[in-house]
Design an enzyme around this catalytic site. Sequence first.
Site, PDB file in Angstrom:
ATOM      1  N   GLY A 246       0.826  -1.212   0.000  1.00 44.48           N
ATOM      2  CA  GLY A 246       0.000   0.000   0.000  1.00 44.48           C
ATOM      3  C   GLY A 246       0.850   1.248   0.000  1.00 44.48           C
ATOM      4  O   GLY A 246       2.008   1.240   0.430  1.00 44.48           O
TER       5      GLY A 246
ATOM      6  N   GLY B 229       8.768  -0.890   2.646  1.00 44.46           N
ATOM      7  CA  GLY B 229       8.279  -1.906   1.707  1.00 44.46           C
ATOM      8  C   GLY B 229       9.228  -2.226   0.574  1.00 44.46           C
ATOM      9  O   GLY B 229       8.801  -2.775  -0.448  1.00 44.46           O
TER      10      GLY B 229
ATOM     11  N   LEU C 161       9.385  -5.941   0.095  1.00 51.09           N
ATOM     12  CA  LEU C 161       8.105  -6.396  -0.462  1.00 51.09           C
ATOM     13  C   LEU C 161       8.054  -6.119  -1.962  1.00 51.09           C
ATOM     14  O   LEU C 161       7.606  -6.950  -2.748  1.00 51.09           O
ATOM     15  CB  LEU C 161       6.943  -5.639   0.199  1.00 51.09           C
ATOM     16  CG  LEU C 161       6.556  -6.004   1.621  1.00 51.09           C
ATOM     17  CD1 LEU C 161       5.322  -5.223   2.040  1.00 51.09           C
ATOM     18  CD2 LEU C 161       6.276  -7.491   1.731  1.00 51.09           C
TER      19      LEU C 161
ATOM     20  N   GLU D 123       1.078  17.955  31.520  1.00 53.13           N
ATOM     21  CA  GLU D 123       0.416  17.514  30.280  1.00 53.13           C
ATOM     22  C   GLU D 123      -0.791  18.398  29.970  1.00 53.13           C
ATOM     23  O   GLU D 123      -1.079  18.668  28.802  1.00 53.13           O
ATOM     24  CB  GLU D 123      -0.007  16.037  30.373  1.00 53.13           C
ATOM     25  CG  GLU D 123       1.124  15.053  30.623  1.00 53.13           C
ATOM     26  CD  GLU D 123       2.301  15.207  29.660  1.00 53.13           C
ATOM     27  OE1 GLU D 123       2.092  15.636  28.515  1.00 53.13           O
ATOM     28  OE2 GLU D 123       3.441  14.923  30.082  1.00 53.13           O
TER      29      GLU D 123
ATOM     30  N   HIS E 287       0.452  21.436  28.131  1.00 53.70           N
ATOM     31  CA  HIS E 287       0.671  21.161  26.698  1.00 53.70           C
ATOM     32  C   HIS E 287      -0.671  21.184  25.952  1.00 53.70           C
ATOM     33  O   HIS E 287      -0.809  21.803  24.897  1.00 53.70           O
ATOM     34  CB  HIS E 287       1.268  19.762  26.494  1.00 53.70           C
ATOM     35  CG  HIS E 287       2.717  19.636  26.853  1.00 53.70           C
ATOM     36  ND1 HIS E 287       3.673  20.486  26.376  1.00 53.70           N
ATOM     37  CD2 HIS E 287       3.377  18.708  27.603  1.00 53.70           C
ATOM     38  CE1 HIS E 287       4.869  20.100  26.826  1.00 53.70           C
ATOM     39  NE2 HIS E 287       4.707  19.027  27.582  1.00 53.70           N
TER      40      HIS E 287
HETATM   41  P1  ATP Z   1      14.447  -2.175   5.552  1.00 52.21           P
HETATM   42  O1  ATP Z   1      14.958  -0.975   4.820  1.00 52.21           O
HETATM   43  O2  ATP Z   1      14.537  -2.013   7.038  1.00 52.21           O
HETATM   44  O3  ATP Z   1      15.007  -3.478   5.057  1.00 52.21           O
HETATM   45  P2  ATP Z   1      12.071  -2.453   3.943  1.00 52.21           P
HETATM   46  O4  ATP Z   1      11.798  -1.132   3.306  1.00 52.21           O
HETATM   47  O5  ATP Z   1      12.703  -3.498   3.092  1.00 52.21           O
HETATM   48  O6  ATP Z   1      12.859  -2.241   5.308  1.00 52.21           O
HETATM   49  P3  ATP Z   1      10.003  -4.378   4.251  1.00 52.21           P
HETATM   50  O7  ATP Z   1      10.910  -5.436   4.805  1.00 52.21           O
HETATM   51  O8  ATP Z   1       9.568  -4.506   2.853  1.00 52.21           O
HETATM   52  O9  ATP Z   1      10.680  -2.959   4.487  1.00 52.21           O
HETATM   53  O10 ATP Z   1       8.720  -4.238   5.184  1.00 52.21           O
HETATM   54  C1  ATP Z   1       8.635  -4.799   6.491  1.00 52.21           C
HETATM   55  C2  ATP Z   1       7.201  -5.156   6.799  1.00 52.21           C
HETATM   56  O11 ATP Z   1       6.431  -3.946   6.929  1.00 52.21           O
HETATM   57  C3  ATP Z   1       6.518  -5.926   5.676  1.00 52.21           C
HETATM   58  O12 ATP Z   1       6.634  -7.299   5.881  1.00 52.21           O
HETATM   59  C4  ATP Z   1       5.068  -5.482   5.779  1.00 52.21           C
HETATM   60  O13 ATP Z   1       4.380  -6.222   6.763  1.00 52.21           O
HETATM   61  C5  ATP Z   1       5.170  -4.061   6.281  1.00 52.21           C
HETATM   62  N1  ATP Z   1       5.149  -3.065   5.186  1.00 52.21           N
HETATM   63  C6  ATP Z   1       6.142  -2.178   4.914  1.00 52.21           C
HETATM   64  N2  ATP Z   1       5.789  -1.379   3.896  1.00 52.21           N
HETATM   65  C7  ATP Z   1       4.561  -1.760   3.496  1.00 52.21           C
HETATM   66  C8  ATP Z   1       3.679  -1.308   2.483  1.00 52.21           C
HETATM   67  N3  ATP Z   1       4.002  -0.293   1.683  1.00 52.21           N
HETATM   68  N4  ATP Z   1       2.486  -1.930   2.352  1.00 52.21           N
HETATM   69  C9  ATP Z   1       2.148  -2.963   3.169  1.00 52.21           C
HETATM   70  N5  ATP Z   1       2.952  -3.425   4.161  1.00 52.21           N
HETATM   71  C10 ATP Z   1       4.134  -2.837   4.329  1.00 52.21           C
END
Ligand code: ATP
Length: 501
Positions: A74, A116, A119, A339, A342
Site C-alpha cells: 500500500g 516496503g 516487499l 500535560e 501542553h
Molecule cells: P528495511 O529498509 O529495514 O530493510 P524495507 O523497506 O525493506 O525495510 P520491508 O521489509 O519490505 O521494508 O517491510 C517490512 C514489513 O512492513 C513488511 O513485511 C510489511 O508487513 C510491512 N510493510 C512495509 N511497507 C509496506 C507497504 N508499503 N504496504 C504494506 N505493508 C508494508
Amino acid sequence: MIKKIVKEISLGSGIAILGFLVWKGYDILPLIFIFGFFAAVYFLAESKGMVKPVGFQKVSSGKGTTGITFKDIGGQDSAIKELKEALNFIINYEQIKKLGIRPLKGILLTGPPGTGKTLLAKAAANYTDAVFVATSGSEFIEMYAGVGAQRVRKLFKTARENAAKEGKNNAIIFIDEIEVVGGKRGSNSSHMEYDQTLNQLLVEMDGMKTDDSVKTLLIAATNRSDMLDPALMRPGRFDRHVKVDLPSKDGREQILRIHTRNKPMAADVNLCDIAKETFGFSGAHLESLTNEAAIYAFREAEKEITSHHFKEAVDKVMMGEKLDKRPNQAELRRVAVHETGHALISEILKPGSVSTLTISPRGNALGYMRQSPEDDIYLYTQDYLEKEICIALAGALAEEAIFDSRSTGNANDFEQAERLAKEIVNAGMSSMGTVAKASIPQDRMHSVVTEILQEQENKIKEILKPYSETIIEITDILLEKERLSGDEFRKFINSEKQLTA
Ligand code: ATP
C-alpha cells in the site's frame, strides 16, 4: 546471519583453545594438520558448490511461494508504477528489442526503513515470473580476503542455476543493505576486502547480457544511497532509482486496510482517522500497529478489535510499552499539570489538535499529550514552528503557574523547542535574516535561539494567566481517569469557558 555468528564464535574459541594448549606446553602440530585438512576440504567443497554459501535466501516465484503481489503493498503507487515499467522491459523483451531498448540491469530502491522495499522486490519476482534470490549486504563481509568476492560470484551463479532448474527465463537477485557491500571504495578500514567484493559485483553486473537464456535483474535496497560508490550508480549498472518514501495519509489508510484484511474489526473503527493520526509511520509501523491492536483485543478477551484498541496501539508504537513504575502522588499531580499545560496551549493555538492526554507512564515518558495533525505537512512556516515551540514549552510554564517551580521532566521539551528554534534560524526566519548555517558563531546562535524561546515563553505566560483554575480542574479529572481523549478534553473546556489566545 546466525550461521555466520556461530561460525565466527567457533573459530574464535578454536584459536583460544589452541592458545591455551600451547600455554600448557602441549604439542599442537598434529591438531593444526587435522584442522588444515578439514578446512581445505570445506573450502574446496564450497568452491565446487557442494556447500551452500552462508545467507542466500532462495525464494522461488509463483503465487504460492513468495506469495507477495503488488496488491499487497500500500501507499507506494508511484514506486510501483516506476518499478512495473522497468519490469515490463523484461516481460516484453521481444517488443523492446525491436526499438533497440536495452533492458535494465539494476534497480535501486532507496528510502527509510520499513517502507516496503523488500516487499517490492518480492512482488517484482512474482510479476515477472522469475526466481527470487535474496541476500543482504552484510552476508558478503568476512574478515578473510576474497570470501566476499567469491560469494558475489556464487550469488549470480545460484540465481542462474535456480532459474534453469525451474525452467524460468528470469531471475531476480535482491540485495538488501547494499551500502554495506557497495560503499565508496577506500572508505573502509579493511578496504581491500570490501573493494574486492564491490569490484566483483561490478564485474557481475557488466557480465549480465540481454541475450542470456536466463535474464537476470539485480534489485538492491538501501537507506543510505549517499554512501554508495559512484561506479555502482552510473547508467548501465543501477539504471533506475526508485524512491520508496514514507506513505502519505491515503497511503497509510491503504496499508492499514491491507493489514486488517484478516482481522475482525468492530464497526467503530475508522481507518481514515487512524491514518490521520499516524503521520510519519512507515508500513512496518502500521503493520505493527494493527498487530498490537489485535493483541490488546485478545488480552481483553474481545471477539473484535475496537477503536479503543487501536488508540492504545498507536500510543504503544509511538511511545513504547506501558510501564509498571508508578510515580508518587505529588509527582503524578505535577505530571498531570504538565500535560494539561501542553494540551491547553495546543487547543488554544490549534483548535481541535489534541488527540490524547494521559498520565500513564510509557517508554521514557511519565505522561504525554499527543496531537493529531489535520493534514500531512511537508513545509513549515515560521508561525507553525513558533506555535510548536509554545506547545513544547507549555508543560514547564503550567508547572510554574501552579507550583511556582519547574522539574526535570521538561528536559525533552526544551530540546525539542531548541531544535525548532534552530530550524527558524537556519531557514533565515529569525532576526538575523538569511544566514550561512555553517558560519554562524556558536554564541550568536545561542543568543538568537534564546531570544526566540524567551519571546514564546512570554507569549505562553500571558495566554495561561486566566486558566489556572481550568488547569487544576483538568488535573483533577486526569488524576481520576488517567487518560482523556481529545474529544473528552474539548467537551470539558468548552463547557467551562470559551478558549481565547
Ligand atoms: P528495511 O529498509 O529495514 O530493510 P524495507 O523497506 O525493506 O525495510 P520491508 O521489509 O519490505 O521494508 O517491510 C517490512 C514489513 O512492513 C513488511 O513485511 C510489511 O508487513 C510491512 N510493510 C512495509 N511497507 C509496506 C507497504 N508499503 N504496504 C504494506 N505493508 C508494508
